[in-house]
Write a protein that holds these residues in place. Structure first.
Motif, PDB file in Angstrom:
ATOM      1  N   UNK A 168       0.838  -1.200   0.000  1.00 50.41           N
ATOM      2  CA  UNK A 168       0.000   0.000   0.000  1.00 50.41           C
ATOM      3  C   UNK A 168       0.877   1.255   0.000  1.00 50.41           C
ATOM      4  N   UNK A 169       1.880   1.260   0.868  1.00 49.63           N
ATOM      5  CA  UNK A 169       2.789   2.414   0.922  1.00 49.63           C
ATOM      6  C   UNK A 169       3.503   2.617  -0.402  1.00 49.63           C
ATOM      7  N   UNK A 170       4.047   1.552  -0.950  1.00 44.68           N
ATOM      8  CA  UNK A 170       4.789   1.658  -2.218  1.00 44.68           C
ATOM      9  C   UNK A 170       3.891   2.118  -3.355  1.00 44.68           C
ATOM     10  N   UNK A 171       2.639   1.678  -3.340  1.00 42.45           N
ATOM     11  CA  UNK A 171       1.689   2.081  -4.385  1.00 42.45           C
ATOM     12  C   UNK A 171       1.464   3.585  -4.360  1.00 42.45           C
ATOM     13  N   UNK A 172       1.169   4.121  -3.186  1.00 43.96           N
ATOM     14  CA  UNK A 172       0.867   5.551  -3.073  1.00 43.96           C
ATOM     15  C   UNK A 172       2.100   6.412  -3.327  1.00 43.96           C
ATOM     16  N   UNK A 173       3.248   5.963  -2.868  1.00 46.57           N
ATOM     17  CA  UNK A 173       4.473   6.730  -3.120  1.00 46.57           C
ATOM     18  C   UNK A 173       4.805   6.749  -4.611  1.00 46.57           C
ATOM     19  N   UNK A 174       4.623   5.615  -5.266  1.00 47.41           N
ATOM     20  CA  UNK A 174       4.935   5.528  -6.698  1.00 47.41           C
ATOM     21  C   UNK A 174       4.016   6.431  -7.509  1.00 47.41           C
ATOM     22  N   UNK A 175       2.769   6.536  -7.130  1.00 48.64           N
ATOM     23  CA  UNK A 175       1.840   7.406  -7.847  1.00 48.64           C
ATOM     24  C   UNK A 175       2.297   8.864  -7.848  1.00 48.64           C
ATOM     25  N   UNK A 176       2.947   9.272  -6.765  1.00 49.08           N
ATOM     26  CA  UNK A 176       3.326  10.680  -6.614  1.00 49.08           C
ATOM     27  C   UNK A 176       4.730  10.998  -7.138  1.00 49.08           C
ATOM     28  N   UNK A 177       5.517   9.996  -7.425  1.00 47.77           N
ATOM     29  CA  UNK A 177       6.900  10.225  -7.841  1.00 47.77           C
ATOM     30  C   UNK A 177       7.041  11.106  -9.086  1.00 47.77           C
ATOM     31  N   UNK A 178       6.154  10.991 -10.093  1.00 49.44           N
ATOM     32  CA  UNK A 178       6.330  11.828 -11.291  1.00 49.44           C
ATOM     33  C   UNK A 178       5.989  13.302 -11.079  1.00 49.44           C
ATOM     34  N   UNK A 179       5.356  13.643  -9.951  1.00 50.08           N
ATOM     35  CA  UNK A 179       4.953  15.037  -9.726  1.00 50.08           C
ATOM     36  C   UNK A 179       6.173  15.913  -9.458  1.00 50.08           C
ATOM     37  N   UNK A 180       6.117  17.154  -9.924  1.00 50.92           N
ATOM     38  CA  UNK A 180       7.243  18.074  -9.775  1.00 50.92           C
ATOM     39  C   UNK A 180       7.483  18.462  -8.321  1.00 50.92           C
ATOM     40  N   UNK A 181       6.408  18.616  -7.558  1.00 53.58           N
ATOM     41  CA  UNK A 181       6.518  19.068  -6.173  1.00 53.58           C
ATOM     42  C   UNK A 181       6.732  17.859  -5.256  1.00 53.58           C
ATOM     43  N   UNK A 182       7.955  17.633  -4.802  1.00 51.67           N
ATOM     44  CA  UNK A 182       8.261  16.478  -3.980  1.00 51.67           C
ATOM     45  C   UNK A 182       7.759  16.619  -2.549  1.00 51.67           C
ATOM     46  N   UNK A 183       7.342  17.830  -2.170  1.00 54.48           N
ATOM     47  CA  UNK A 183       6.785  18.002  -0.836  1.00 54.48           C
ATOM     48  C   UNK A 183       5.501  17.194  -0.701  1.00 54.48           C
TER      49      UNK A 183
END
Length: 248
Positions: A168-183
């Motif tokens: 679950x954690x890896x899924x949600x983190x991976x979804x956000x990785x392409x976003x420019x804002x790493x915050x």
């Protein structure tokens, strides 16, 4: 490595950071502010060495006790890391302190219908919904074998009536990785950590809830790849519905 700050007179420029922080009221707070300003001004990164305790005392013109108190606070904030026998280094500057504070807040009034825990989950939902547009834009028509594998693992584990916390954690983190804002990534990881630490304190999830959550992950991925913001929000709501029901 000198900070070039003398007692009663500072040579540190009035940085943007210094303009934002509250004026220190004790010598230890002044020392702590000076160390943080030094890290920013010199462009140090995680893992870079800091001056020794003795050097800090000399450059800042403060007592050893003030330096030690300042360093203890900075260590607690994950800004400084002390490696015994090696010295002091810039810490990971993670959101661990915030996670621990939020977790404690969520546990502070456990008899209050899980109000604190419900607040945390609602904030996480709000963040996920706010990120719907950038996520669906970033993943439209985008393939990723890692996410496909994670969804398959989640579904398989859920079918065995077992928790899929790591996936679950890896899924949600991976979804956000392409976003420019790493915050966004760091905030989501922090709230996910609070969520994960507090869920075991509740009654275990029902089998149907785990299956529903697993299905929601596939729906979120499908909606993201289709660039369908509305479907993504609906899948996000499905993902959190069982947990919210437990907390109400």
């Amino acid at each position: 490595m000198s900070i070039t700050l003398n007692a009663g007179k500072t040579a540190i420029p009035h940085s943007a950071y210094s303009a934002l922080v509250t004026s220190p009221t004790t010598q230890a707070e002044t020392t702590m502010t000076a160390i943080k300003d030094f890290i920013l001004r010199t462009g140090l990164q995680t893992g870079d060495a800091l001056p020794t305790e003795s050097q800090l005392c000399t450059d800042l013109g403060v007592s050893r006790s003030s330096v030690r108190e300042a360093v203890r606070t900075l260590v607690a904030l994950d800004i400084v890391e002390v490696r015994h026998g090696h010295g002091m280094f810039v810490g990971k500057v993670s959101m661990r302190p915030m996670v621990e504070s939020l977790l404690f807040r969520g546990l502070l009034n456990p008899g209050d219908d899980h109000r604190g825990l419900r607040d945390i989950v609602e904030v996480r939902i709000t963040l996920d919904n706010a990120l719907t547009e950038p996520v669906t834009q970033a993943w439209k028509n985008r393939q990723d074998p890692e996410l496909d594998t994670l969804v398959e693992e989640i579904e398989e584990i859920a079918s065995k009536r077992e928790l899929f916390t790591d996936q679950d954690r890896r899924f949600h983190m991976r979804l956000l990785e392409p976003l420019d804002n790493h915050l966004f990534l760091h905030l989501t990881e922090a709230f996910w950590a609070v969520h994960t630490l507090t869920v075991p304190l509740l009654d275990g999830p029902r089998s149907e809830d785990m299956l529903s959550a697993a299905k929601a992950h596939r729906s979120m991925l499908r909606a993201a790849r289709a660039g369908d913001a509305q479907a993504y929000r609906q899948a996000t709501a499905q993902h959190y519905a069982p947990l919210l029901a437990t907390l109400t």
